[in-house]
Design a protein around this motif. Structure first.
Motif, mmCIF file in Angstrom:
data_model
loop_
_atom_site.group_PDB
_atom_site.id
_atom_site.type_symbol
_atom_site.label_atom_id
_atom_site.label_comp_id
_atom_site.label_asym_id
_atom_site.label_seq_id
_atom_site.Cartn_x
_atom_site.Cartn_y
_atom_site.Cartn_z
ATOM 1 N N UNK A 1 4.581 0.590 -9.290
ATOM 2 C CA UNK A 1 5.874 -0.014 -9.049
ATOM 3 C C UNK A 1 5.781 -1.510 -9.059
ATOM 4 N N UNK A 2 6.851 -2.160 -8.649
ATOM 5 C CA UNK A 2 6.873 -3.610 -8.604
ATOM 6 C C UNK A 2 5.899 -4.115 -7.553
ATOM 7 N N UNK A 3 5.116 -5.106 -7.907
ATOM 8 C CA UNK A 3 4.124 -5.649 -6.976
ATOM 9 C C UNK A 3 4.825 -6.357 -5.836
ATOM 10 N N UNK A 4 4.354 -6.168 -4.591
ATOM 11 C CA UNK A 4 4.941 -6.877 -3.473
ATOM 12 C C UNK A 4 4.687 -8.365 -3.608
ATOM 13 N N UNK A 5 5.575 -9.153 -3.038
ATOM 14 C CA UNK A 5 5.392 -10.594 -3.055
ATOM 15 C C UNK A 5 4.120 -10.948 -2.305
ATOM 16 N N UNK A 6 3.291 -11.784 -2.923
ATOM 17 C CA UNK A 6 2.000 -12.082 -2.344
ATOM 18 C C UNK A 6 1.825 -13.577 -2.189
ATOM 19 N N UNK A 7 0.822 -13.954 -1.441
ATOM 20 C CA UNK A 7 0.542 -15.358 -1.225
ATOM 21 C C UNK A 7 -0.938 -15.614 -1.424
ATOM 22 N N UNK A 8 -1.265 -16.790 -1.889
ATOM 23 C CA UNK A 8 -2.663 -17.180 -2.029
ATOM 24 C C UNK A 8 -3.051 -18.201 -0.972
ATOM 25 N N UNK A 9 -2.164 -18.452 0.002
ATOM 26 C CA UNK A 9 -2.470 -19.440 1.024
ATOM 27 C C UNK A 9 -3.595 -18.960 1.917
ATOM 28 N N UNK B 1 -1.955 0.566 -7.311
ATOM 29 C CA UNK B 1 -1.888 -0.789 -7.865
ATOM 30 C C UNK B 1 -0.438 -1.225 -8.033
ATOM 31 N N UNK B 2 -0.126 -2.421 -7.538
ATOM 32 C CA UNK B 2 1.225 -2.945 -7.623
ATOM 33 C C UNK B 2 2.140 -2.472 -6.518
ATOM 34 N N UNK B 3 1.679 -1.552 -5.696
ATOM 35 C CA UNK B 3 2.497 -1.043 -4.586
ATOM 36 C C UNK B 3 1.935 -1.444 -3.228
ATOM 37 N N UNK B 4 0.630 -1.331 -3.059
ATOM 38 C CA UNK B 4 -0.012 -1.659 -1.786
ATOM 39 C C UNK B 4 -1.233 -2.526 -2.072
ATOM 40 N N UNK B 5 -1.267 -3.773 -1.582
ATOM 41 C CA UNK B 5 -2.448 -4.618 -1.776
ATOM 42 C C UNK B 5 -3.654 -4.043 -1.051
ATOM 43 N N UNK B 6 -4.834 -4.248 -1.638
ATOM 44 C CA UNK B 6 -6.086 -3.781 -1.055
ATOM 45 C C UNK B 6 -6.961 -5.007 -0.817
ATOM 46 N N UNK B 7 -7.257 -5.281 0.430
ATOM 47 C CA UNK B 7 -8.077 -6.439 0.794
ATOM 48 C C UNK B 7 -9.546 -6.095 0.587
ATOM 49 N N UNK B 8 -10.357 -7.033 0.047
ATOM 50 C CA UNK B 8 -10.034 -8.405 -0.363
ATOM 51 C C UNK B 8 -9.769 -8.542 -1.858
ATOM 52 N N UNK B 9 -9.543 -7.433 -2.565
ATOM 53 C CA UNK B 9 -9.326 -7.507 -4.005
ATOM 54 C C UNK B 9 -8.017 -8.221 -4.335
ATOM 55 N N UNK B 10 -7.013 -8.026 -3.485
ATOM 56 C CA UNK B 10 -5.693 -8.616 -3.706
ATOM 57 C C UNK B 10 -5.412 -9.694 -2.661
ATOM 58 N N UNK B 11 -4.609 -10.696 -3.017
ATOM 59 C CA UNK B 11 -4.138 -11.640 -1.996
ATOM 60 C C UNK B 11 -3.316 -10.894 -0.949
ATOM 61 N N UNK B 12 -3.340 -11.383 0.272
ATOM 62 C CA UNK B 12 -2.533 -10.761 1.316
ATOM 63 C C UNK B 12 -1.055 -11.000 1.039
#
Length: 305
Positions: free
Chosen positions: A3-11, A198-209
């Motif tokens: 699905x659509x990727x959740x809004x993420x941050x790289x901060x 993928x694109x639905x639930x981020x997986x730490x630390x592979x994806x930004x929080x």
């Protein structure tokens, strides 16, 4: 199921950013059946109430758990989910997951897709077809079949698994598929689920929080048991009184009695209580030895410094 990727941050993550309303732990299983007995899911909200087990009448399937996670991803539930599996194979030690194989994936998401594609016809999100591949089997120790590229000794380890050993835990190589304590089969089936998320639930630390919504982290239930004061070799809880005593170490009130006390259920409940408390430790989100390369290839166990 993407699905659509959740809004993420790289901060840079700060303690103020670590806010979750829900906590859950999934005790995983690699058993190649529709409803593995080892699948267990515990859930808790904030506060000090004991986590509760969530269980369909006939028990969980891996696909049903993947759908449960995907639904929370679409709903944007602020939930931290611990999954008791290794999300990737060792990479840094040999410069690749399968260095002799010209199709060896370059990072963890590619690995998940690779395993899922080679196992597409396997039922129940199992991965037997991948393990039967003539190049794949060379890297694994299987029952009565040790691949020629499985090294002598205990096998290959991820960097964070060396960290587990330094904490006096007992990690097993994901390439070892023999013995009651092996984690390779559960990790392979788990990777198929991670591919579907993928694109639905981020997986730490592979994806930004993400700015909102659920996050999955890898957990090691023995780490939670040790933090509760249970000694090595005696970390499995099989009665209510022992579970309440361990929960109290995390400031958690007594649990609702269970119909049956098995390792999978008590592991999930206790580790959920630990996760609810550990989330506020900013150091756990910034392990000293977690590099960008490791974050993209091997991942990290939440709770290992």
């Amino acid at each position: 199921m993407v699905g659509r990727a959740p809004r993420r941050t790289t901060r840079q993550l700060t303690l103020c950013d670590i806010r979750f309303d829900h906590f859950a732990v999934i005790d995983w299983s690699g058993q190649a059946v529709e409803r593995p007995a080892g699948l267990a899911l515990a859930h808790a909200t904030g506060g000090d109430a004991a986590p509760t087990l969530l269980r369909p009448e006939r028990g969980w399937t891996r696909l049903a758990l993947a759908q449960w996670l995907a639904e929370h991803g679409r709903a944007g539930t602020r939930m931290l989910v611990g999954m008791d599996l290794s999300p990737a194979f060792p990479f840094l030690d040999a410069g690749g997951y399968f260095p002799s194989w010209d199709q060896s994936p370059a990072d963890a998401p590619a690995l998940w897709q690779f395993i899922d594609a080679l196992s597409a016809n396997d039922p129940h999100l199992s991965a037997n077809s991948f393990l039967l591949h003539p190049e794949a089997r060379r890297h694994f120790r299987q029952l009565r079949d040790c691949g020629d590229l499985f090294p002598t000794g205990r096998g290959r380890f991820r960097v964070c698994e060396h960290g587990q050993a330094a904490m006096r835990l007992s990690p097993y190589s994901c390439f070892n598929l023999v013995g009651a304590a092996q984690v390779g089969k559960s990790s392979l089936t788990g990777m198929r689920v991670l591919h579907r998320l993928r694109g639905l639930v981020p997986i730490w630390p592979f994806d930004p929080l993400p700015d909102h919504g659920p996050v999955i982290v890898e957990i090691y239930t023995a780490l939670a048991a040790r933090a509760a004061g249970l000694r090595k070799g005696l970390s499995k809880i099989r009665d209510g009184a022992s579970l309440d005593e361990a929960l109290a170490a995390f400031g958690t009130r007594p649990h609702a009695p269970l119909a049956r006390y098995d390792d999978h259920s008590t592991d999930a409940i206790l580790t959920t209580a630990w996760l609810r408390r550990a989330v506020a430790d900013a150091a756990l989100w910034h392990p000293e030895h977690l590099t960008p390369k490791i974050a993209q290839t091997e991942g990290w166990t939440f709770g290992v410094y």
